[in-house]
Structure formats: C-alpha cells, structure tokens
Scaffold this motif. Structure first.
Motif, PDB file in Angstrom:
ATOM      1  N   GLU A 151       0.855  -1.183   0.000  1.00  0.00           N
ATOM      2  CA  GLU A 151       0.000   0.000   0.000  1.00  0.00           C
ATOM      3  C   GLU A 151       0.890   1.232   0.000  1.00  0.00           C
ATOM      4  O   GLU A 151       2.073   1.143   0.337  1.00  0.00           O
ATOM      5  CB  GLU A 151      -0.960  -0.006   1.190  1.00  0.00           C
ATOM      6  N   GLU A 152       0.313   2.354  -0.420  1.00  0.00           N
ATOM      7  CA  GLU A 152       1.086   3.584  -0.445  1.00  0.00           C
ATOM      8  C   GLU A 152       0.936   4.315   0.874  1.00  0.00           C
ATOM      9  O   GLU A 152      -0.139   4.377   1.452  1.00  0.00           O
ATOM     10  CB  GLU A 152       0.644   4.486  -1.594  1.00  0.00           C
ATOM     11  N   ALA A 153       2.053   4.852   1.335  1.00  0.00           N
ATOM     12  CA  ALA A 153       2.073   5.687   2.535  1.00  0.00           C
ATOM     13  C   ALA A 153       2.644   7.042   2.128  1.00  0.00           C
ATOM     14  O   ALA A 153       3.202   7.191   1.037  1.00  0.00           O
ATOM     15  CB  ALA A 153       2.935   5.034   3.614  1.00  0.00           C
ATOM     16  N   THR A 154       2.503   8.024   2.990  1.00  0.00           N
ATOM     17  CA  THR A 154       3.015   9.360   2.681  1.00  0.00           C
ATOM     18  C   THR A 154       3.810   9.907   3.859  1.00  0.00           C
ATOM     19  O   THR A 154       3.623   9.491   5.006  1.00  0.00           O
ATOM     20  CB  THR A 154       1.870  10.338   2.355  1.00  0.00           C
ATOM     21  N   ARG A 155       4.692  10.827   3.523  1.00  0.00           N
ATOM     22  CA  ARG A 155       5.448  11.566   4.536  1.00  0.00           C
ATOM     23  C   ARG A 155       5.752  12.934   3.957  1.00  0.00           C
ATOM     24  O   ARG A 155       5.743  13.133   2.739  1.00  0.00           O
ATOM     25  CB  ARG A 155       6.735  10.839   4.902  1.00  0.00           C
TER      26      ARG A 155
ATOM     27  N   SER B  40       8.233  15.882   2.896  1.00  0.00           N
ATOM     28  CA  SER B  40       9.619  15.969   2.436  1.00  0.00           C
ATOM     29  C   SER B  40      10.475  16.616   3.514  1.00  0.00           C
ATOM     30  O   SER B  40      10.060  17.585   4.156  1.00  0.00           O
ATOM     31  CB  SER B  40       9.695  16.799   1.153  1.00  0.00           C
TER      32      SER B  40
ATOM     33  N   ILE C  30       4.594  16.543  -0.113  1.00  0.00           N
ATOM     34  CA  ILE C  30       4.292  15.205   0.390  1.00  0.00           C
ATOM     35  C   ILE C  30       4.916  14.166  -0.543  1.00  0.00           C
ATOM     36  O   ILE C  30       4.724  14.210  -1.750  1.00  0.00           O
ATOM     37  CB  ILE C  30       2.764  14.983   0.497  1.00  0.00           C
ATOM     38  N   LYS C  31       5.658  13.253   0.037  1.00  0.00           N
ATOM     39  CA  LYS C  31       6.300  12.163  -0.710  1.00  0.00           C
ATOM     40  C   LYS C  31       5.489  10.887  -0.500  1.00  0.00           C
ATOM     41  O   LYS C  31       5.000  10.629   0.592  1.00  0.00           O
ATOM     42  CB  LYS C  31       7.724  11.921  -0.203  1.00  0.00           C
ATOM     43  N   LYS C  32       5.377  10.073  -1.554  1.00  0.00           N
ATOM     44  CA  LYS C  32       4.702   8.778  -1.464  1.00  0.00           C
ATOM     45  C   LYS C  32       5.756   7.672  -1.473  1.00  0.00           C
ATOM     46  O   LYS C  32       6.777   7.796  -2.135  1.00  0.00           O
ATOM     47  CB  LYS C  32       3.773   8.567  -2.659  1.00  0.00           C
ATOM     48  N   TYR C  33       5.473   6.615  -0.753  1.00  0.00           N
ATOM     49  CA  TYR C  33       6.336   5.435  -0.773  1.00  0.00           C
ATOM     50  C   TYR C  33       5.482   4.214  -0.488  1.00  0.00           C
ATOM     51  O   TYR C  33       4.339   4.332  -0.061  1.00  0.00           O
ATOM     52  CB  TYR C  33       7.504   5.576   0.220  1.00  0.00           C
ATOM     53  N   LYS C  34       6.044   3.051  -0.771  1.00  0.00           N
ATOM     54  CA  LYS C  34       5.283   1.814  -0.621  1.00  0.00           C
ATOM     55  C   LYS C  34       5.699   1.058   0.638  1.00  0.00           C
ATOM     56  O   LYS C  34       6.874   1.032   0.990  1.00  0.00           O
ATOM     57  CB  LYS C  34       5.483   0.927  -1.850  1.00  0.00           C
TER      58      LYS C  34
ATOM     59  N   GLN D 163      10.657   7.052   6.787  1.00  0.00           N
ATOM     60  CA  GLN D 163      10.116   6.181   5.754  1.00  0.00           C
ATOM     61  C   GLN D 163      10.661   4.769   5.932  1.00  0.00           C
ATOM     62  O   GLN D 163      11.761   4.583   6.412  1.00  0.00           O
ATOM     63  CB  GLN D 163      10.550   6.753   4.398  1.00  0.00           C
TER      64      GLN D 163
END
Length: 100
Positions: A36-40, A42, A49-53, A74
């Motif tokens: 799933e995608e999560a955000t944090r 920068s 906002i950066k997205k990561y899996k 992250q």
C-alpha cells in the motif's frame, strides 16, 4: 515460513529468474493488496508530500518494512528469502490474470 533473512525485491526476482521488473512487481502487489502507499512530508521541501510503498498487513506474510537509512521517516519493504517462492507464484498469477 517466516525467517529473519530478507532481501530486496530486485535481487530476489533475479535470483528466482522471474521476468518481472521490480516496478511491475510492485504494481501487481499494490493491485492484490500486498503493498500500500504511505506518505510523509519531504525533509528538504516543507509542504511537499512524498509517497512510498509499504507492505500491508497481508503483505507482512512475505516480508518486513525496514527503516530507510536515507529517509528515517520512511520504511522500505524487504522480502523473506525462504518464502519468496510463494510470493513469486502470486506475482506470476497476477501478471497472467492481467494479460488476459
């Protein structure tokens, strides 16, 4: 099936001769609910906002989310070597289903 020995998706795909790129495998895992995608926010650009899996609850059967050294807020998914064969079968089935 879970072990402590984990590896990156790219390396395991190559070791198992799975002809999927890590990008394609990640898209398939998102589709079948293992990622799933999560955000944090920068760390260098406030308000961006950066997205990561990350591995979902279901995906944690196949790996762990480990802290990313370059981005402490992250995590990055790493996969159990001893159960990767099972995950590979799910990925290949998902890829075949997508091709139909």
């Amino acid at each position: 099936m879970k072990g402590n020995d984990v590896e990156s998706l790219t390396k395991l795909l190559k070791e198992h001769n799975i002809e999927l790129s890590a990008v394609k495998a990640n898209k398939l895992m998102l589709k079948i609910g293992l990622l799933e995608e999560a955000t944090r926010e920068s760390s260098t650009r406030p308000g961006v906002i950066k997205k990561y899996k990350v591995l979902s609850e279901k995906g944690l059967d196949y790996g762990v989310n480990e802290e990313n050294a370059q981005s402490p807020d992250q995590t990055s998914p790493y996969y159990y070597k001893d159960s990767f064969g099972d995950l590979a079968q799910l990925l290949l089935k998902a890829a075949a289903d997508e091709d139909q």
